[in-house]
Write a protein that holds these residues in place. Structure first.
Motif, PDB file in Angstrom:
ATOM      1  N   GLN A 149       0.835  -1.204   0.000  1.00 43.75           N
ATOM      2  CA  GLN A 149       0.000   0.000   0.000  1.00 43.75           C
ATOM      3  C   GLN A 149       0.871   1.256   0.000  1.00 43.75           C
ATOM      4  O   GLN A 149       0.552   2.256  -0.620  1.00 43.75           O
ATOM      5  N   THR A 150       2.018   1.162   0.683  1.00 45.17           N
ATOM      6  CA  THR A 150       2.915   2.319   0.751  1.00 45.17           C
ATOM      7  C   THR A 150       3.470   2.651  -0.633  1.00 45.17           C
ATOM      8  O   THR A 150       3.459   3.802  -1.061  1.00 45.17           O
TER       9      THR A 150
ATOM     10  N   ASN B 230       0.883   4.197  -2.853  1.00 48.11           N
ATOM     11  CA  ASN B 230       0.685   5.622  -2.620  1.00 48.11           C
ATOM     12  C   ASN B 230       1.818   6.451  -3.207  1.00 48.11           C
ATOM     13  O   ASN B 230       1.589   7.509  -3.781  1.00 48.11           O
TER      14      ASN B 230
ATOM     15  N   ILE C 139      10.926  -9.677  -0.202  1.00 43.89           N
ATOM     16  CA  ILE C 139       9.687  -8.897  -0.351  1.00 43.89           C
ATOM     17  C   ILE C 139       9.195  -8.944  -1.795  1.00 43.89           C
ATOM     18  O   ILE C 139       8.016  -9.149  -2.062  1.00 43.89           O
TER      19      ILE C 139
ATOM     20  N   TYR D 174       7.676 -12.047  -2.471  1.00 49.27           N
ATOM     21  CA  TYR D 174       6.346 -12.069  -1.862  1.00 49.27           C
ATOM     22  C   TYR D 174       5.302 -11.359  -2.748  1.00 49.27           C
ATOM     23  O   TYR D 174       4.181 -11.830  -2.900  1.00 49.27           O
TER      24      TYR D 174
ATOM     25  N   LEU E 259      11.803  -9.065   8.363  1.00 46.39           N
ATOM     26  CA  LEU E 259      10.786  -9.087   7.322  1.00 46.39           C
ATOM     27  C   LEU E 259       9.461  -8.502   7.821  1.00 46.39           C
ATOM     28  O   LEU E 259       8.783  -7.734   7.148  1.00 46.39           O
ATOM     29  N   MET E 260       9.156  -8.880   9.069  1.00 51.46           N
ATOM     30  CA  MET E 260       7.918  -8.370   9.686  1.00 51.46           C
ATOM     31  C   MET E 260       7.924  -6.851   9.736  1.00 51.46           C
ATOM     32  O   MET E 260       6.940  -6.189   9.408  1.00 51.46           O
ATOM     33  N   MET E 261       9.053  -6.306  10.176  1.00 57.72           N
ATOM     34  CA  MET E 261       9.132  -4.861  10.330  1.00 57.72           C
ATOM     35  C   MET E 261       9.024  -4.168   8.980  1.00 57.72           C
ATOM     36  O   MET E 261       8.350  -3.153   8.842  1.00 57.72           O
ATOM     37  N   ALA E 262       9.666  -4.764   7.983  1.00 61.16           N
ATOM     38  CA  ALA E 262       9.578  -4.185   6.649  1.00 61.16           C
ATOM     39  C   ALA E 262       8.131  -4.236   6.159  1.00 61.16           C
ATOM     40  O   ALA E 262       7.634  -3.282   5.536  1.00 61.16           O
ATOM     41  N   ALA E 263       7.465  -5.317   6.479  1.00 61.94           N
ATOM     42  CA  ALA E 263       6.071  -5.456   6.053  1.00 61.94           C
ATOM     43  C   ALA E 263       5.201  -4.380   6.678  1.00 61.94           C
ATOM     44  O   ALA E 263       4.358  -3.753   6.013  1.00 61.94           O
ATOM     45  N   ASN E 264       5.432  -4.129   7.944  1.00 60.55           N
ATOM     46  CA  ASN E 264       4.672  -3.091   8.631  1.00 60.55           C
ATOM     47  C   ASN E 264       4.914  -1.736   7.963  1.00 60.55           C
ATOM     48  O   ASN E 264       4.003  -0.956   7.726  1.00 60.55           O
ATOM     49  N   TYR E 265       6.175  -1.516   7.628  1.00 60.00           N
ATOM     50  CA  TYR E 265       6.564  -0.271   6.997  1.00 60.00           C
ATOM     51  C   TYR E 265       5.922  -0.101   5.619  1.00 60.00           C
ATOM     52  O   TYR E 265       5.418   0.957   5.258  1.00 60.00           O
ATOM     53  N   LEU E 266       5.897  -1.208   4.892  1.00 58.15           N
ATOM     54  CA  LEU E 266       5.368  -1.135   3.531  1.00 58.15           C
ATOM     55  C   LEU E 266       3.850  -1.320   3.464  1.00 58.15           C
ATOM     56  O   LEU E 266       3.268  -1.235   2.394  1.00 58.15           O
ATOM     57  N   HIS E 267       3.286  -1.587   4.617  1.00 62.43           N
ATOM     58  CA  HIS E 267       1.832  -1.841   4.680  1.00 62.43           C
ATOM     59  C   HIS E 267       1.421  -2.927   3.685  1.00 62.43           C
ATOM     60  O   HIS E 267       0.613  -2.706   2.768  1.00 62.43           O
ATOM     61  N   THR E 268       2.048  -4.078   3.882  1.00 64.72           N
ATOM     62  CA  THR E 268       1.792  -5.176   2.962  1.00 64.72           C
ATOM     63  C   THR E 268       0.955  -6.263   3.631  1.00 64.72           C
ATOM     64  O   THR E 268       1.273  -6.619   4.738  1.00 64.72           O
TER      65      THR E 268
END
Lengths: 734, 97
Positions: free
Chosen positions: B27-28, B31, B60, B63, B88-97
């Motif tokens: 989502q990031t 945008n 990622i 993914y 990976l989790m943190m990156a996911a949170n950051y990228l809103h995936t």
């Protein structure tokens, strides 16, 4: 890695950023604040989304969400205040444009800011119950721009001014209007309603109230309606172009109320152009416009309907009671039909075939047709005319058409039994004189009557047709049996055997038939009674016709088609040259009124005066003398001598028919009472009257007084008795 | 650089060229690429992630493609090595995936 999974873990801070710089928050915010300024200044292309997003992300992650949020509010407010100043400064027509442009800028900036602060929107805003960024931006816009004291009133009055201009015919920038109203809607429906819609409706109401007042003073009804329709369409178009769709019912309501509802009565009754004039002049367009406009307001259609009904009843009443019209029954009925056709067309073309209007039309016709108690007779006469002459050479379809129309009028009649009585008489005359032009048409009408009123109503009429058919067979049988002893001199006889009861015959003293005829008649009587034992045969000499071969002065030969009575008279001149009225009366024994009519038609009609009357005058006197007119000439070989028959009934005849109808009704009413009492056993007076009326209304409308008399008669004859305790109750005696 | 691809750059400078369609699973990133007032990323068609290491960014990207397949009905397992899970989790949170 899905959202689901994520929530199950506690996320630690990013490890690169574990060192917490005390100035970190301040520094990061500066970057973001700078970015927001740049965005508002249209300078965003140098900014890195990733960097800004990451900074906002880290701020939220490090619990500086509050600082980020309040910083955003302050920065945005500052920018909006700047915008507000520039909007306020805009002059005249540029005001709206500036407002619209700034709105565009703000919207775009707001979207960008929302995107980079998305992480805050996702986590910080819901957990701390703040307003999301986008909504926050709209609210700030509303509070700082739209509701700023210098803009709010100016905005409304500018919009209303523009609309007013458009109403008076100027062209305005609709796109701009649409954007501005769209902005108000985006800010929430309450903003649109309070800051624009409400004042808009108020101004519109006063505008239309004023305009309609003007119009109604100077326009006729048709013009006014046209103008009102145009205004209504304009408003709808306006909503369509640049207002919220929800405004449409509200603004149309205003126009409807001000332009139509408030002036409805005046419009309908407008002199020389109101509803009645439209109806009279068949103004379909105006009528349909009126229908469509009035349909929008409460009571609108009922107003039209009432006026129409009133008008119909008034004209109908004049039509049926005008003594001039009563002279020609055929014309009378034709006028009724024309009137019906006219209004049917109006209802189908202008009133979208509205059921309630059809009903109003029907009830009006029912009302005025029954105002004249000769309507049943006239309708039957109309049919008679059509079936004798009017429908000759007309296609089957058209015949059906005419008959259907007649049936429609018939349906309006309350005294259907009176119609039946006349119809029977007229049908009998048609059948016996062989004048009917189409057997199919006759039968078709009877089928229609049957479906309308049931078997009982037409059984006798059908009996008449059966009689005609059997008579033909009988005559064939008769001549077959006579062929052996045929004599050429004997006149040909055609007998129609009529069942008593089916035909509207009255016992009448037969006249003296000439001896030649009498002989054949006797032969036939012998033959008929020979084949059908136990029957009685009487001669209805007042109904037949005869074809005579006559030779006049200069050896001129003609075939005369005459009635039986006329034949009897003419045959007398075979043996004598000159006869007085008295001698003829004595010899033939024809009843005086009929004899006079016959003589009149034989002697006084130009071109058909086979007899010579002395003295020559229109009327027949007792001492007139008659002789054969030797100078008679005609270009036709066949001469048809009509009887001077009063087509329409004379006053005494009418009375007589009416009396007979009344007599016939008595047993019908009694039968209805007995039927009802048989099933109910006990019933009070009022209910009996109601039930009887209901049962009989397909045939006639019984008079309550007559019903009461019939009940009394039934009590006398011990079909019913009064209840001993309650005198109002009747009991059925089995 | 083609119109429908985007270049993702890791902290170490490795470049991954992926379809925009796949990148927009995040989502990031979506945008970044669609926000109205053209940011630098939209103009150049490349995004630098100074906080995401190469192996994580690679994972990622894998993914992204897996997710596209998954959402179109192909249900397979997406294997994650335990040692990179946290990052990976943190990156996911950051990228809103």
């Amino acid at each position: 890695m899905s959202t689901q999974k994520k929530r199950n873990f506690k996320i630690e801070a990013f490890k690169h950023r574990v060192e917490v710089d005390p100035k970190y928050a301040e520094k990061t915010w500066k970057i973001l604040e700078h970015a927001i300024h740049e965005i508002y200044n249209h300078n965003a292309s140098g900014l890195s989304f990733e960097e800004l997003y990451r900074n906002a992300y880290n701020m939220v992650l490090h619990k500086y969400g509050e600082k980020l949020y309040s910083g955003l509010v302050t920065t945005m407010t500052w920018h909006l205040k700047e915008m507000s100043k520039s909007i306020e400064a805009a002059q005249g027509g540029f005001f709206l444009e500036e407002l619209n442009r700034k709105w565009g800028d703000h919207n775009k900036a707001l979207q960008m800011i929302r995107d980079i602060l998305m992480y805050m929107d996702r986590t910080f805003v819901p957990s701390s119950h703040k307003t999301p960024v986008h909504e926050l931006g709209l609210n700030l816009w509303r509070d700082n721009i739209i509701h700023s004291s210098k803009i709010q009133t100016r905005l409304v009055s500018t919009l209303l001014d523009l609309i007013q201009k458009e109403r008076t015919g100027e062209v305005i920038n609709r796109g701009l209007m649409r954007n501005v109203t769209k902005m108000l809607m985006d800010l929430g429906s309450s903003v649109y309603e309070n800051d624009f819609e409400k004042p808009f409706l108020e101004v519109s109401a006063s505008f239309y109230s004023c305009e309609s007042q003007q119009f109604i003073e100077c326009c006729d009804c048709g013009e006014y309606l046209m103008k009102a329709e145009r205004r209504l369409n304009e408003e709808m178009e306006r909503v369509n172009q640049y207002l919220d769709a929800k405004t449409e019912p509200k603004i149309t309501f205003v126009v409807e109320k001000e332009m139509i509802a408030n002036h409805m009565q005046r419009l309908v009754h407008m002199e020389n152009s109101g509803l009645v004039n439209m109806l009279v002049d068949d103004k379909y367009d105006d009528l349909s416009r009126m229908y469509n406009l009035f349909r929008r307001v409460p009571e609108g259609l009922s107003t039209i309907r009432e006026v129409m009904t009133c008008h119909l009843r008034e004209t109908g009443k004049q039509l049926v009671t005008d003594p001039d019209r009563l002279r020609d029954p055929v014309d009378f009925v034709q006028r009724l039909l024309n009137e019906k056709d006219k209004h049917d067309t109006i209802i189908t073309t202008a009133f979208t075939n509205d059921k309630t209007f059809q009903n109003a039309l029907n009830s009006s016709f029912e009302y005025f047709i029954n105002l004249n108690n000769r309507s049943p007779e006239f309708i039957s006469l109309y049919v008679d005319d059509k079936l004798r002459r009017g429908l000759k050479g007309v296609s089957e379809e058209d015949v059906e058409n005419v008959l259907d129309k007649v049936m429609m009028l018939f349906r309006y009649l309350q005294e259907k039994d009176v119609f039946e009585k006349y119809y029977k008489q007229h049908l009998a005359k048609r059948l016996l004189s062989g004048k009917t032009i189409s057997d199919d048409a006759e039968r078709s009408l009877i089928v229609k009557l049957k479906t309308e009123c049931g078997y009982q109503f037409t059984s006798k009429l059908e009996g008449m047709f059966t009689d005609m058919k059997t008579s033909q067979d009988t005559m064939q049988g008769f001549y077959a049996s006579q062929s052996a002893s045929d004599a050429t001199d004997v006149p040909t006889l055609a007998v129609q055997i009529l069942t008593t009861g089916s035909w509207p015959t009255q016992p009448i003293a037969p006249c003296n038939l000439p001896s030649e005829i009498l002989g054949v008649c006797e032969t036939f009587r012998a033959y008929y009674l020979g084949t059908h034992t136990g029957r009685r045969l009487t001669w209805q000499t007042n109904m037949g016709t005869a074809d005579l071969k006559a030779t006049f002065g200069k050896n001129q030969k003609h075939e005369l088609n005459v009635s039986t009575y006329q034949m009897c008279i003419l045959m007398l001149f075979n043996s004598s040259d000159r006869l007085t009225y008295k001698e003829i009366e004595l010899a033939t024994e024809i009843p005086a009124p009929d004899l006079k009519r016959c003589l009149q038609s034989l002697a006084c009609v130009k071109g058909k005066n086979v007899l010579w009357k002395d003295p020559m005058s229109k009327d027949i006197a007792h001492d007139d003398a008659f002789s054969v007119n030797d100078n008679f000439s005609s270009k036709f070989f066949k001469v048809k001598i009509g009887t001077v028959v009063a087509q329409k009934e004379t006053e005494p005849e009418k009375q007589e028919t009416r009396q007979r109808v009344e007599e016939d009704r008595k047993p019908q009413i009694e039968a209805a009472i007995v039927r009802i009492m048989k099933s109910r056993r006990v019933l009070d007076h009022n209910n009996i009257v109601a039930e009887v009326t209901k049962q009989l209304q397909s045939r006639f409308l019984p008079n309550p007084v007559v019903i009461k008399k019939r009940i009394e008669s039934l009590i006398e004859r011990e079909f019913l008795e009064r209840d001993k305790a309650d005198r109002k109750l009747y009991r059925y005696l089995a | 650089m083609k119109e429908d691809t985007v270049k993702l750059i890791s902290a170490e400078g490795f470049e991954f060229v992926v379809d925009k369609k796949a990148a927009m699973v995040s989502q990031t990133i979506r945008n970044m690429l669609t926000s109205p007032g053209s940011f630098a990323e939209t103009e150049h068609g490349e995004v630098t992630f100074p906080e995401i290491s190469t192996p994580i960014l690679e994972k990622i990207c894998q993914y992204f493609y897996w997710s596209l397949q998954f959402s179109s009905g192909k249900e397979t397992e997406f294997h994650i090595e335990p040692e990179i899970t946290l990052e990976l989790m943190m990156a996911a949170n950051y990228l809103h995936t």
